[in-house]
Design an enzyme around this catalytic site. Sequence first.
Site, PDB file in Angstrom:
ATOM      1  N   LYS A 208      69.576  43.489  67.409  1.00  0.00           N
ATOM      2  CA  LYS A 208      68.334  43.428  66.631  1.00  0.00           C
ATOM      3  C   LYS A 208      68.172  44.680  65.770  1.00  0.00           C
ATOM      4  CE  LYS A 208      64.357  44.367  68.581  1.00  0.00           C
ATOM      5  NZ  LYS A 208      63.169  44.444  69.429  1.00  0.00           N
TER       6      LYS A 208
ATOM      7  N   LYS B  97      64.296  48.182  78.528  1.00  0.00           N
ATOM      8  CA  LYS B  97      63.753  49.519  78.277  1.00  0.00           C
ATOM      9  C   LYS B  97      63.862  50.424  79.485  1.00  0.00           C
ATOM     10  CE  LYS B  97      60.541  49.138  74.436  1.00  0.00           C
ATOM     11  NZ  LYS B  97      59.192  49.499  73.977  1.00  0.00           N
TER      12      LYS B  97
ATOM     13  N   LYS C  63      64.022  50.403  65.186  1.00  0.00           N
ATOM     14  CA  LYS C  63      63.819  51.805  64.806  1.00  0.00           C
ATOM     15  C   LYS C  63      64.510  52.742  65.787  1.00  0.00           C
ATOM     16  CE  LYS C  63      59.252  51.231  66.712  1.00  0.00           C
ATOM     17  NZ  LYS C  63      57.900  50.941  66.254  1.00  0.00           N
TER      18      LYS C  63
HETATM   19  P1  TYM Z   1      56.742  46.139  68.082  1.00  0.00           P
HETATM   20  O1  TYM Z   1      55.886  47.287  67.707  1.00  0.00           O
HETATM   21  O2  TYM Z   1      58.035  46.375  68.754  1.00  0.00           O
HETATM   22  O3  TYM Z   1      57.036  45.254  66.808  1.00  0.00           O
HETATM   23  C1  TYM Z   1      55.989  44.789  65.960  1.00  0.00           C
HETATM   24  C2  TYM Z   1      56.298  43.389  65.445  1.00  0.00           C
HETATM   25  O4  TYM Z   1      57.524  43.405  64.709  1.00  0.00           O
HETATM   26  C3  TYM Z   1      58.384  42.386  65.207  1.00  0.00           C
HETATM   27  N1  TYM Z   1      59.782  42.833  65.081  1.00  0.00           N
HETATM   28  C4  TYM Z   1      60.759  42.104  64.523  1.00  0.00           C
HETATM   29  N2  TYM Z   1      60.734  40.885  63.955  1.00  0.00           N
HETATM   30  C5  TYM Z   1      61.914  40.410  63.462  1.00  0.00           C
HETATM   31  N3  TYM Z   1      63.066  41.119  63.515  1.00  0.00           N
HETATM   32  C6  TYM Z   1      63.133  42.337  64.066  1.00  0.00           C
HETATM   33  N4  TYM Z   1      64.271  43.020  64.096  1.00  0.00           N
HETATM   34  C7  TYM Z   1      61.925  42.888  64.609  1.00  0.00           C
HETATM   35  N5  TYM Z   1      61.627  44.074  65.220  1.00  0.00           N
HETATM   36  C8  TYM Z   1      60.302  44.009  65.504  1.00  0.00           C
HETATM   37  C9  TYM Z   1      57.983  42.205  66.659  1.00  0.00           C
HETATM   38  O5  TYM Z   1      58.372  40.946  67.152  1.00  0.00           O
HETATM   39  C10 TYM Z   1      56.479  42.371  66.563  1.00  0.00           C
HETATM   40  O6  TYM Z   1      55.868  41.150  66.177  1.00  0.00           O
HETATM   41  N6  TYM Z   1      54.580  44.307  72.176  1.00  0.00           N
HETATM   42  C11 TYM Z   1      54.474  44.371  70.733  1.00  0.00           C
HETATM   43  C12 TYM Z   1      53.163  44.943  70.230  1.00  0.00           C
HETATM   44  C13 TYM Z   1      51.941  44.287  70.775  1.00  0.00           C
HETATM   45  C14 TYM Z   1      51.472  43.001  70.421  1.00  0.00           C
HETATM   46  C15 TYM Z   1      50.269  42.833  71.163  1.00  0.00           C
HETATM   47  C16 TYM Z   1      51.935  42.000  69.585  1.00  0.00           C
HETATM   48  C17 TYM Z   1      51.086  44.808  71.683  1.00  0.00           C
HETATM   49  N7  TYM Z   1      50.056  43.940  71.903  1.00  0.00           N
HETATM   50  C18 TYM Z   1      49.521  41.639  71.078  1.00  0.00           C
HETATM   51  C19 TYM Z   1      51.180  40.817  69.478  1.00  0.00           C
HETATM   52  C20 TYM Z   1      49.995  40.672  70.230  1.00  0.00           C
HETATM   53  C21 TYM Z   1      55.600  45.259  70.221  1.00  0.00           C
HETATM   54  O7  TYM Z   1      56.102  46.116  70.887  1.00  0.00           O
HETATM   55  O8  TYM Z   1      55.885  45.099  68.932  1.00  0.00           O
END
Ligand code: TYM
Length: 339
Positions: free
Chosen positions: A202, A119, A205
């Site tokens: 991957k 990032k 969005k």
């Molecule tokens: P974020 O918002 O990027 O994504 C949310 C969840 O979706 C999953 N995900 C995917 N899974 C499979 N294939 C994909 N292409 C894909 N894109 C996204 C992510 O693995 C995630 O589970 N850091 C985290 C948010 C967060 C969090 C937490 C998660 C903040 N605090 C505490 C768990 C526990 C994030 O940016 O997710």
Amino acid sequence: MSAPSFTPRVFSGIQPSGGLTLGNYLGALKRFVDMQDQGTHETVYCMVDLHAITTWQDPEDLRRNTRELCAGFIASGIDPERSILFNQSQVPEHAQLGWIFNCVARMGWMGRMTQWKDKAGKNAENASLGLFGYPALMAADILIYHATHVPVGEDQKQHLELTRDIAAKFNHDYKTDFFPITEPVIEGAATRVMSLRDGSKKMSKSDPSDASRINMTDDADAIAKKIRKAKTDPEPLPDSVEGLGDRPEARNLVNIYAALTDQTVEQVMTEVAGQQFGQFKPRLAEVAVAKLAPIGSEMARLMNDPAEIDRILARGSERAREITAPILARTYEIVGMVK
Ligand code: TYM
């Protein structure tokens, strides 16, 4: 396994940075619903707005995206009575424990995070300090609930390992066993959903090509069209999982099909072996539309009543604080903060 003294509790979060994708649904939301419905754990799900602002968010967009994400949780099957559903900023103990963890985590640990490197890219000097410290706040999100299990997609694995490291270092430094060593739950056929245009990337969005992803707000026509146009190779589907090994686009579509139909990839292979994509894609589109289109329209319906969404979130934060306030108070005590 986590220490038996901890209540079995699931925590996970999604950033309200706009545009839920099929990756978020299969890698996260759908599995959140499954864990809620199993009824074996308390389930706590969060819109991580403090994380979202580690990169620029227009305030109006952030407000809208937070409500839309809440609608996405509910439309996917999260019941705000059975699960705790709220936005992170309204439960101040996340940020407060996050600060303590900023003082536990080491710069070197953060610098090794691949998501930080991706990032921040070549322009790290200009990235926010919040983006660098992001995983410490994420550890706080989880540990402020003493969560024992965290369902996420594959891309969050490294952050969850860091969460364990932070808990272990805190426990060691303060000679306590206060924080659990959390179990990541990265399971199922679709823990890494790939782009429909490039099986090595991957689904995200932030991909500039809308054709690379299915958005949860896409209508039936858009979903079917994107699947029809998804990149594939000229070979028919193989008759075993091994045969998908060096065919990333084929593997991705089979994984998506398996996850949408609640099957293992092995089970799917017995159904689709030898099929041409001309036969498989319409079937996949049918399944995807049946599952996703109703979620999209329910999200739109819920978005017509933002005041109701705000009430749900406010009630969720109240319930969350019943768990987080005593855990923060005890943490402060352990650290030596005078009251
Ligand atoms: P974020 O918002 O990027 O994504 C949310 C969840 O979706 C999953 N995900 C995917 N899974 C499979 N294939 C994909 N292409 C894909 N894109 C996204 C992510 O693995 C995630 O589970 N850091 C985290 C948010 C967060 C969090 C937490 C998660 C903040 N605090 C505490 C768990 C526990 C994030 O940016 O997710």
